[in-house]
Design a protein around this motif. Sequence first.
Motif, PDB file in Angstrom:
ATOM      1  N   GLY A   9     117.943  18.695  -0.964  1.00 40.28           N
ATOM      2  CA  GLY A   9     117.944  19.579   0.208  1.00 40.28           C
ATOM      3  C   GLY A   9     117.114  19.006   1.529  1.00 40.28           C
ATOM      4  O   GLY A   9     117.582  19.402   2.524  1.00 40.28           O
ATOM      5  N   ALA A  10     116.102  18.228   1.158  1.00 44.63           N
ATOM      6  CA  ALA A  10     115.346  17.737   2.550  1.00 44.63           C
ATOM      7  C   ALA A  10     116.045  16.823   3.135  1.00 44.63           C
ATOM      8  O   ALA A  10     115.975  16.949   4.349  1.00 44.63           O
ATOM      9  CB  ALA A  10     114.036  17.239   2.005  1.00 44.63           C
ATOM     10  N   VAL A  11     116.873  15.970   2.618  1.00 42.81           N
ATOM     11  CA  VAL A  11     117.537  14.836   3.165  1.00 42.81           C
ATOM     12  C   VAL A  11     118.589  15.738   3.951  1.00 42.81           C
ATOM     13  O   VAL A  11     118.879  15.199   5.003  1.00 42.81           O
ATOM     14  CB  VAL A  11     118.223  13.868   2.049  1.00 42.81           C
ATOM     15  CG1 VAL A  11     118.978  12.949   3.013  1.00 42.81           C
ATOM     16  CG2 VAL A  11     116.931  13.007   1.567  1.00 42.81           C
ATOM     17  N   GLY A  12     119.354  16.425   3.242  1.00 43.75           N
ATOM     18  CA  GLY A  12     120.453  17.298   3.934  1.00 43.75           C
ATOM     19  C   GLY A  12     120.209  18.139   5.163  1.00 43.75           C
ATOM     20  O   GLY A  12     120.689  17.869   6.138  1.00 43.75           O
ATOM     21  N   GLU A  13     118.902  18.633   5.033  1.00 45.38           N
ATOM     22  CA  GLU A  13     118.278  19.320   6.208  1.00 45.38           C
ATOM     23  C   GLU A  13     118.022  18.391   7.405  1.00 45.38           C
ATOM     24  O   GLU A  13     118.498  18.655   8.702  1.00 45.38           O
ATOM     25  CB  GLU A  13     117.057  20.146   5.857  1.00 45.38           C
ATOM     26  CG  GLU A  13     117.204  21.477   4.903  1.00 45.38           C
ATOM     27  CD  GLU A  13     116.063  21.659   3.930  1.00 45.38           C
ATOM     28  OE1 GLU A  13     116.111  22.609   3.286  1.00 45.38           O
ATOM     29  OE2 GLU A  13     114.937  21.253   4.625  1.00 45.38           O
ATOM     30  N   ALA A  14     117.449  17.291   7.099  1.00 39.79           N
ATOM     31  CA  ALA A  14     116.980  16.611   8.335  1.00 39.79           C
ATOM     32  C   ALA A  14     118.280  15.707   8.790  1.00 39.79           C
ATOM     33  O   ALA A  14     118.243  15.820  10.036  1.00 39.79           O
ATOM     34  CB  ALA A  14     116.180  15.180   7.591  1.00 39.79           C
ATOM     35  N   LEU A  15     119.231  15.134   7.987  1.00 44.34           N
ATOM     36  CA  LEU A  15     120.219  14.583   8.547  1.00 44.34           C
ATOM     37  C   LEU A  15     121.172  15.622   9.498  1.00 44.34           C
ATOM     38  O   LEU A  15     121.923  15.255  10.295  1.00 44.34           O
ATOM     39  CB  LEU A  15     121.015  13.910   7.470  1.00 44.34           C
ATOM     40  CG  LEU A  15     120.414  12.631   6.926  1.00 44.34           C
ATOM     41  CD1 LEU A  15     121.135  12.021   6.062  1.00 44.34           C
ATOM     42  CD2 LEU A  15     120.207  11.774   8.240  1.00 44.34           C
ATOM     43  N   ALA A  16     121.260  16.856   8.982  1.00 46.23           N
ATOM     44  CA  ALA A  16     122.147  17.768   9.571  1.00 46.23           C
ATOM     45  C   ALA A  16     121.390  18.123  11.022  1.00 46.23           C
ATOM     46  O   ALA A  16     122.335  18.288  11.934  1.00 46.23           O
ATOM     47  CB  ALA A  16     122.031  19.151   9.014  1.00 46.23           C
ATOM     48  N   GLU A  17     120.047  17.853  11.131  1.00 47.69           N
ATOM     49  CA  GLU A  17     119.630  18.167  12.506  1.00 47.69           C
ATOM     50  C   GLU A  17     119.596  17.015  13.309  1.00 47.69           C
ATOM     51  O   GLU A  17     119.769  16.902  14.525  1.00 47.69           O
ATOM     52  CB  GLU A  17     118.056  18.475  12.146  1.00 47.69           C
ATOM     53  CG  GLU A  17     117.378  18.781  13.473  1.00 47.69           C
ATOM     54  CD  GLU A  17     116.310  19.526  13.312  1.00 47.69           C
ATOM     55  OE1 GLU A  17     115.226  19.455  14.207  1.00 47.69           O
ATOM     56  OE2 GLU A  17     115.765  19.739  12.239  1.00 47.69           O
ATOM     57  N   HIS A  18     119.430  15.622  12.586  1.00 47.23           N
ATOM     58  CA  HIS A  18     119.240  14.678  13.334  1.00 47.23           C
ATOM     59  C   HIS A  18     120.307  13.498  13.616  1.00 47.23           C
ATOM     60  O   HIS A  18     120.477  12.819  14.505  1.00 47.23           O
ATOM     61  CB  HIS A  18     117.852  13.629  12.973  1.00 47.23           C
ATOM     62  CG  HIS A  18     116.682  14.409  12.964  1.00 47.23           C
ATOM     63  ND1 HIS A  18     115.826  14.446  14.069  1.00 47.23           N
ATOM     64  CD2 HIS A  18     115.920  15.202  12.136  1.00 47.23           C
ATOM     65  CE1 HIS A  18     114.876  15.239  14.001  1.00 47.23           C
ATOM     66  NE2 HIS A  18     114.924  15.681  12.664  1.00 47.23           N
ATOM     67  N   ARG A  19     121.161  13.511  12.364  1.00 47.20           N
ATOM     68  CA  ARG A  19     122.367  12.442  12.405  1.00 47.20           C
ATOM     69  C   ARG A  19     123.221  13.110  11.203  1.00 47.20           C
ATOM     70  O   ARG A  19     123.102  12.456  10.184  1.00 47.20           O
ATOM     71  CB  ARG A  19     121.786  11.278  12.142  1.00 47.20           C
ATOM     72  CG  ARG A  19     122.653  10.105  12.817  1.00 47.20           C
ATOM     73  CD  ARG A  19     124.006  10.184  12.242  1.00 47.20           C
ATOM     74  NE  ARG A  19     124.841   9.009  12.706  1.00 47.20           N
ATOM     75  CZ  ARG A  19     126.206   8.512  12.131  1.00 47.20           C
ATOM     76  NH1 ARG A  19     126.491   9.376  11.552  1.00 47.20           N
ATOM     77  NH2 ARG A  19     126.767   7.446  12.488  1.00 47.20           N
ATOM     78  N   PRO A  20     124.276  13.997  11.459  1.00 46.36           N
ATOM     79  CA  PRO A  20     124.953  14.414  10.415  1.00 46.36           C
ATOM     80  C   PRO A  20     125.599  13.286   9.873  1.00 46.36           C
ATOM     81  O   PRO A  20     126.241  12.465  10.318  1.00 46.36           O
ATOM     82  CB  PRO A  20     126.086  15.418  10.971  1.00 46.36           C
ATOM     83  CG  PRO A  20     125.249  15.952  12.204  1.00 46.36           C
ATOM     84  CD  PRO A  20     124.263  14.802  12.732  1.00 46.36           C
ATOM     85  N   ALA A  21     125.654  13.492   8.437  1.00 47.34           N
ATOM     86  CA  ALA A  21     126.265  12.163   7.514  1.00 47.34           C
ATOM     87  C   ALA A  21     126.750  12.724   6.163  1.00 47.34           C
ATOM     88  O   ALA A  21     126.359  13.934   5.632  1.00 47.34           O
ATOM     89  CB  ALA A  21     125.403  11.240   7.278  1.00 47.34           C
TER      90      ALA A  21
END
Length: 345
Positions: A268-280
């Motif tokens: 969840g933490a990784v998904g949240e961070a990448l959704a905001e900073h660099r979608p992947a």
Amino acid sequence: MSAATQATAAAAQQHESDRAAYRATLVELARADRRIWCLDSDMGGLEKQFQAELPDQYLDLGIAEANLMSVGAALASTGLLPFVNTMAAFASARALEQVKIDIAYHALPVRIVGTHSGFSAAHLGPTHHAQQDLAVMRSLPHMTVLTPADPAETVRMVNAAAQLPGPVYIRLGRGPTDPVYPGPAGFTVGKAVTLRTGGDVTLVAAGSHPVLFALEAARRLAAEGIEATVLNMHTIKPLDVPALVHAAEHTAGLVTVEDHSVLGGLGGAVGEALAEHRPARVLRVGMADAFCARPGDHRTQLKAAGVSPEHVIAAARAVLTGRSSPSSTEVPSAEASDITKESAS
């Protein structure tokens, strides 16, 4: 790192579990700093190891986890540095109100050490399983959340945690695990460790079994010609967002691996961070959203819940082929279905 700490880190290579390494390190820290106290909740062993040597810095509050947190907060408010010890399931659920209001709200320097994390209390059943603690603890303001990969990293982590200004949650397992680090290594809170480099896919793991599973999966993928980067994300909060962004920009996607529910933890933490900073593309390898009532040891229960090297390999292949999830033929689905059936019964 002091000479004494280096000696303890070297000795940690001989410890079979991160719990044993933590206890040895805590005694060493408390010898040097009388502000460090050990608050126990009848965990067993701390009275022999810590109280026997430093009785004036030890309190056993009994099986009363809410009281344990409140006493820890009170001592911290006087300038002491308490390490409070209980099981991860109880720290994050039974005593949550006290952790939130007494400790986190006041940003007090209480170190909450939760052992028996994930399914490491496999034999004790769902009452003692900690499937939700990362999700809970990382959502609390001021809280730093740490989980080591092996005993040697536990030593480095506990030393670092003792210097942090606010509350800290340290998530430990129970039983022995194989070492991840072959020798001395550095440790910085909030900075992931790259254990292996590859340009195809990134495996992001946290905790002893997940990191070992990720490394095993990477070795097996390499035999197929797939090169994986493996990140040991020992700090869940603050998360190393730059490392994740770099992985998203230089590989096809990420697979998270954790001894925790797929909901709200590392994935969840990784998904949240990448959704905001660099979608992947991010696929999560974690415990199925179900209770585990089946008997079994730690690794057996993890595999049944959806966490194993085979599950990591299947997720990595799915990332590379562009599928949203592994196909049913790529993972040991029969055992995974057992956990849902038995949990529902």
